[in-house]
Design a protein around this motif. Structure first.
Motif, mmCIF file in Angstrom:
data_model
loop_
_atom_site.group_PDB
_atom_site.id
_atom_site.type_symbol
_atom_site.label_atom_id
_atom_site.label_comp_id
_atom_site.label_asym_id
_atom_site.label_seq_id
_atom_site.Cartn_x
_atom_site.Cartn_y
_atom_site.Cartn_z
ATOM 1 N N ASN A 1 -0.903 -5.489 1.434
ATOM 2 C CA ASN A 1 -0.835 -5.745 -0.011
ATOM 3 C C ASN A 1 -2.156 -6.209 -0.589
ATOM 4 O OD1 ASN A 1 -0.796 -8.378 1.173
ATOM 5 N ND2 ASN A 1 0.145 -9.192 -0.700
ATOM 6 N N GLY A 2 -3.243 -6.116 0.203
ATOM 7 C CA GLY A 2 -4.537 -6.564 -0.280
ATOM 8 C C GLY A 2 -5.318 -5.479 -0.986
ATOM 9 N N ALA A 3 -6.598 -5.761 -1.229
ATOM 10 C CA ALA A 3 -7.437 -4.831 -1.976
ATOM 11 C C ALA A 3 -7.784 -3.578 -1.181
ATOM 12 C CB ALA A 3 -8.712 -5.538 -2.415
ATOM 13 N N PHE A 4 -7.587 -3.655 0.153
ATOM 14 C CA PHE A 4 -7.938 -2.510 1.003
ATOM 15 C C PHE A 4 -6.812 -2.219 1.989
ATOM 16 C CE2 PHE A 4 -11.753 -4.604 -0.446
ATOM 17 C CZ PHE A 4 -12.543 -3.556 -0.891
ATOM 18 N N LYS A 5 -6.797 -0.996 2.511
ATOM 19 C CA LYS A 5 -5.803 -0.636 3.517
ATOM 20 C C LYS A 5 -6.503 -0.048 4.742
ATOM 21 C CE LYS A 5 -4.706 3.881 1.388
ATOM 22 N NZ LYS A 5 -3.610 4.723 0.864
ATOM 23 N N LEU A 6 -5.964 -0.346 5.907
ATOM 24 C CA LEU A 6 -6.577 0.007 7.181
ATOM 25 C C LEU A 6 -6.532 1.510 7.434
ATOM 26 C CD1 LEU A 6 -7.758 -1.238 9.845
ATOM 27 C CD2 LEU A 6 -5.413 -1.171 10.723
ATOM 28 N N THR A 7 -7.671 2.066 7.835
ATOM 29 C CA THR A 7 -7.717 3.489 8.192
ATOM 30 C C THR A 7 -8.173 3.721 9.634
ATOM 31 O OG1 THR A 7 -9.951 3.664 7.259
ATOM 32 C CG2 THR A 7 -8.095 4.292 5.836
ATOM 33 N N GLU A 8 -9.018 2.825 10.160
ATOM 34 C CA GLU A 8 -9.511 2.991 11.527
ATOM 35 C C GLU A 8 -9.650 1.630 12.198
ATOM 36 O OE1 GLU A 8 -12.897 5.976 11.959
ATOM 37 O OE2 GLU A 8 -12.938 5.554 9.800
ATOM 38 N N ASN A 9 -9.362 1.577 13.487
ATOM 39 C CA ASN A 9 -9.599 0.385 14.291
ATOM 40 C C ASN A 9 -10.001 0.837 15.691
ATOM 41 O OD1 ASN A 9 -9.725 -2.078 15.529
ATOM 42 N ND2 ASN A 9 -7.616 -2.693 15.074
ATOM 43 N N VAL A 10 -11.301 1.003 15.881
ATOM 44 C CA VAL A 10 -11.840 1.479 17.148
ATOM 45 C C VAL A 10 -12.394 0.276 17.898
ATOM 46 C CG1 VAL A 10 -13.458 3.040 18.276
ATOM 47 C CG2 VAL A 10 -12.415 3.679 16.079
ATOM 48 N N ALA A 11 -11.745 -0.102 18.987
ATOM 49 C CA ALA A 11 -12.113 -1.310 19.718
ATOM 50 C C ALA A 11 -13.597 -1.336 20.059
ATOM 51 C CB ALA A 11 -11.278 -1.417 20.993
ATOM 52 N N SER B 1 0.812 -1.225 0.000
ATOM 53 C CA SER B 1 0.000 0.000 0.000
ATOM 54 C C SER B 1 0.840 1.268 0.000
ATOM 55 C CB SER B 1 -0.950 -0.003 1.199
ATOM 56 O OG SER B 1 -0.248 -0.195 2.409
ATOM 57 N N ASP B 2 2.132 1.167 0.358
ATOM 58 C CA ASP B 2 3.015 2.342 0.297
ATOM 59 C C ASP B 2 3.705 2.469 -1.055
ATOM 60 O OD1 ASP B 2 4.867 0.292 0.372
ATOM 61 O OD2 ASP B 2 5.941 1.029 2.140
ATOM 62 N N GLY B 3 3.359 1.583 -1.999
ATOM 63 C CA GLY B 3 3.904 1.646 -3.347
ATOM 64 C C GLY B 3 5.142 0.811 -3.578
ATOM 65 N N SER B 4 5.736 0.255 -2.528
ATOM 66 C CA SER B 4 6.932 -0.576 -2.683
ATOM 67 C C SER B 4 6.539 -1.961 -3.217
ATOM 68 C CB SER B 4 7.664 -0.713 -1.349
ATOM 69 O OG SER B 4 6.843 -1.340 -0.381
ATOM 70 N N PRO B 5 7.433 -2.657 -3.894
ATOM 71 C CA PRO B 5 7.092 -3.957 -4.473
ATOM 72 C C PRO B 5 6.924 -5.046 -3.424
ATOM 73 C CG PRO B 5 9.416 -3.495 -4.788
ATOM 74 C CD PRO B 5 8.815 -2.233 -4.229
ATOM 75 N N GLY C 1 -2.665 3.836 9.917
ATOM 76 C CA GLY C 1 -1.674 4.864 9.631
ATOM 77 C C GLY C 1 -0.258 4.330 9.616
ATOM 78 N N VAL C 2 -0.080 3.132 10.163
ATOM 79 C CA VAL C 2 1.229 2.478 10.191
ATOM 80 C C VAL C 2 1.223 1.241 9.302
ATOM 81 C CG1 VAL C 2 2.966 1.355 11.647
ATOM 82 C CG2 VAL C 2 1.686 3.313 12.532
ATOM 83 N N MET C 3 0.120 0.486 9.357
ATOM 84 C CA MET C 3 0.050 -0.776 8.618
ATOM 85 C C MET C 3 0.311 -0.587 7.127
ATOM 86 S SD MET C 3 -3.109 -3.492 8.176
ATOM 87 C CE MET C 3 -3.117 -4.071 9.869
ATOM 88 N N VAL C 4 1.179 -1.438 6.591
ATOM 89 C CA VAL C 4 1.445 -1.502 5.157
ATOM 90 C C VAL C 4 0.947 -2.861 4.688
ATOM 91 C CG1 VAL C 4 3.202 -1.439 3.356
ATOM 92 C CG2 VAL C 4 3.465 -0.024 5.410
ATOM 93 N N VAL D 1 7.568 -4.166 9.665
ATOM 94 C CA VAL D 1 7.657 -4.918 10.920
ATOM 95 C C VAL D 1 8.990 -4.643 11.611
ATOM 96 C CG1 VAL D 1 7.764 -7.227 11.936
ATOM 97 C CG2 VAL D 1 6.080 -6.727 10.165
ATOM 98 N N GLU D 2 10.071 -4.598 10.827
ATOM 99 C CA GLU D 2 11.385 -4.340 11.421
ATOM 100 C C GLU D 2 11.484 -2.914 11.972
ATOM 101 O OE1 GLU D 2 14.237 -7.467 8.978
ATOM 102 O OE2 GLU D 2 14.067 -5.394 8.253
ATOM 103 N N LYS D 3 10.791 -1.985 11.354
ATOM 104 C CA LYS D 3 10.825 -0.595 11.805
ATOM 105 C C LYS D 3 9.876 -0.343 12.976
ATOM 106 C CE LYS D 3 9.753 4.127 10.261
ATOM 107 N NZ LYS D 3 9.274 4.960 9.120
ATOM 108 N N ASN D 4 8.652 -0.904 12.888
ATOM 109 C CA ASN D 4 7.597 -0.537 13.836
ATOM 110 C C ASN D 4 7.310 -1.571 14.915
ATOM 111 O OD1 ASN D 4 6.788 2.002 12.437
ATOM 112 N ND2 ASN D 4 6.238 0.578 10.792
ATOM 113 N N GLY D 5 7.865 -2.769 14.785
ATOM 114 C CA GLY D 5 7.594 -3.795 15.778
ATOM 115 C C GLY D 5 6.111 -4.113 15.849
ATOM 116 N N ALA D 6 5.592 -4.302 17.061
ATOM 117 C CA ALA D 6 4.191 -4.677 17.247
ATOM 118 C C ALA D 6 3.229 -3.606 16.751
ATOM 119 C CB ALA D 6 3.923 -4.979 18.720
#
Length: 529
Positions: free
Chosen positions: A200-210, A97-101, A195-198, A184-189
């Motif tokens: 490769n699927g059809a959608f990218k995460l924008t919100e996760n409100v428990a 999702s960040d454009g990298s291969p 806003g952090v998750m990268v 994963v190597e940069k951000n760990g858990a």
């Protein structure tokens, strides 16, 4: 001064509104049946997590709308003559999702991460067919010895311990979804956060409100983005099925997973073909905690198991949406054939109750013996509560005192997987792949994640180990049948029903197909405005 005429202005405004409508955001609202424990592939374990993760990420293979395996991030693959090496060619235009291969090393890193014992991934055993996977995960072998290799940026090689006929289905599992190595190597858990998750699927995460919602938007960098008709997906963790149905009826949900199945006939009258109930390779079962009395006694387990009126559960609670099950492996797996059955499968319910009382008396529990107290744990759900209440009535007829305990789905499975003590617990299992091993492997003594009752049987373990080494399909099936017989005699778990998949699907949603795999990726759906 130039002025537009009133007619011209009106026409321009109308055209503008039409254009705006044509480009209105298409949002798919999905009731998801519960709160995910995690969005980390290495720690996933339940279907409500899979529903979200498979929209965000794409594995080497995916399940299509009909439940059959299709190429995913890999556009093609080849298999060696001895069936021990698979070579996958990744799509040249597959991007994160960040454009990298998306690279072969991303996949290799992801599989190594799951098998690394430091990660303590619950599904590590799923990939034990990979070369050295079990030795890495349980015996201290170096993780870089795992049988995965990035031949080049877009070529991944997987070496196996043994021929694995279900490998392509296995690779479509949520635990086989890749993570972005750099993230994963940069951000760990924190790599799972919006806003952090990268991905490769059809959608990218924008919100996760428990306990409220998870939102994802269309991933413009997805290789097949032009075919994705949904702009945004919102998942709601709705455990209150009655409330979910009301929200569906009000048009607030386009799709909803689970509904009170005792209302199936009523809902069909109200909603027609928007009600979907499809049989799947899944079982609804109860597990006994074999670590303590009286559930460490096979006679007690057998008595309790045979006294459960499965026909009542099926007909009265689920209105035949789920069918009685007397085998450990559900029917319908072509490579396995007809499953084995418990010895009491053909007995009348009253005869079963009499036999159960005899077994309890022999074991010294119940009427005339030590008081039999049982607590049934289940995840919060109207249907599960009704099942537990009915089973409690069956056991009270044996002289037992029965209590009920419930937790939300996230907490319930976390408690079981972390080794919490219990008497009897409700669980469900959907096949990770169309093979009997997906069910029988749950009860191997070394399966620390899903052997909730901590049952251990040397003969059973030996047979399962033998099945992993057997390359002849017919002989392998015979060995698995012998293992199922052992499981049914000992009955550390007792299956109750073949678990159906209840969905509500709006007529506005197009592309939906019921399938035994119970896979419904949002990328294959569209929605009329």
């Amino acid at each position: 001064m130039f002025r537009l005429s009133r007619q011209t202005l009106g026409a321009a405004l109308a055209a503008s509104l039409i254009a705006g409508a044509a480009h209105a955001e298409v949002v798919l609202h999905r009731g998801n049946g519960g709160e995910p424990q995690t969005l980390d592939q290495a720690h996933t374990s339940i279907d409500v997590e899979a529903n979200v993760l498979k929209d965000l990420y794409e594995g080497l293979t995916v399940y299509g709308p009909d439940g059959k395996v299709l190429p995913g991030a890999a556009e093609s693959w080849s298999v060696s003559d001895d069936k021990l090496t698979y070579t996958f060619k990744l799509r040249q235009d597959a991007k994160w999702s960040d454009g990298s291969p998306v690279t072969a090393e991303d996949f290799a890193f992801s599989f190594r991460r799951v098998e690394d014992p430091k990660e303590a991934a619950g599904y590590a055993n799923l990939f034990y067919p990979f070369k050295n996977a079990e030795s890495i995960n349980t015996k201290g072998m170096a993780v870089d010895q795992l049988g995965v290799k990035a031949v080049d940026e877009k070529t991944l090689e997987i070496a196996l311990e043994r021929p694995t006929p279900y490998l392509l289905e296995l690779l479509a599992h949520q635990a086989a979804l890749p993570v972005n190595k750099a993230s994963v190597e940069k951000n760990g858990a924190d790599f799972v956060k919006p806003g952090v998750m990268v991905s490769n699927g059809a959608f990218k995460l924008t919100e996760n409100v428990a306990n409220d919602h998870i939102a994802a938007v269309k991933n413009a960098n997805y290789w097949d983005a032009s075919s994705v008709k949904i702009d945004k997906v919102v998942f709601y963790p709705l455990e209150d099925q009655a409330a979910a149905v009301r929200r569906f009826q009000a048009g607030e949900l386009d799709v909803n997973y689970y509904f009170p199945t005792d209302q199936t006939d009523y809902l069909r009258k109200q909603l027609g073909d928007q009600v979907h109930m499809s049989a799947s390779l899944a079982s609804y079962y109860y597990v006994f905690d074999t670590r303590h009395e009286p559930f460490n006694d096979v006679r007690v387990r057998k008595a309790l198991a045979m006294s459960i009126d499965r026909e009542f559960l099926s007909h009265e609670i689920f209105q035949d949406g789920q069918l009685p099950l007397y085998s450990a492996v559900p029917p319908g797996i072509a490579s396995y054939g007809e499953p084995e059955k418990v010895e009491y499968a053909g007995m009348d319910q009253l005869d079963r109750e009499d036999k159960a009382k005899e077994l309890l008396k022999e074991a010294g529990w119940g009427e005339g013996g030590k008081p039999l107290k049982i607590d049934i744990r289940y995840n919060t759900n109207a249907n599960h509560e009704k099942v537990a209440t009915a089973v409690a009535d069956n056991w009270k007829a044996l002289g037992a005192t029965v209590t009920l305990t419930n937790l939300d789905v996230k907490s319930h499975y976390a408690y079981l997987q972390e080794g919490g003590n219990f008497d009897v617990a409700r669980a469900g299992w959907t096949a990770d792949y169309a093979d009997a091993e997906s069910f029988l492997g749950l009860n191997i003594s070394t399966n620390k994640t899903f052997n909730y009752g901590h049952w251990a049987n040397a003969k059973y373990d030996e047979l399962m180990a033998q099945s992993y080494k057997e390359t002849d399909p017919a002989k392998r099936s015979a060995v698995l049948h012998e293992a199922e017989k052992v499981l049914l005699v000992e009955e550390p778990v007792t299956t109750l029903m073949v678990f159906g998949s209840p969905w509500l699907v709006s007529n506005k949603v197009k592309g939906w197909q019921d399938n035994a795999a119970n896979e419904h990726l949002s990328k294959f759906l569209s929605k009329e405005q």
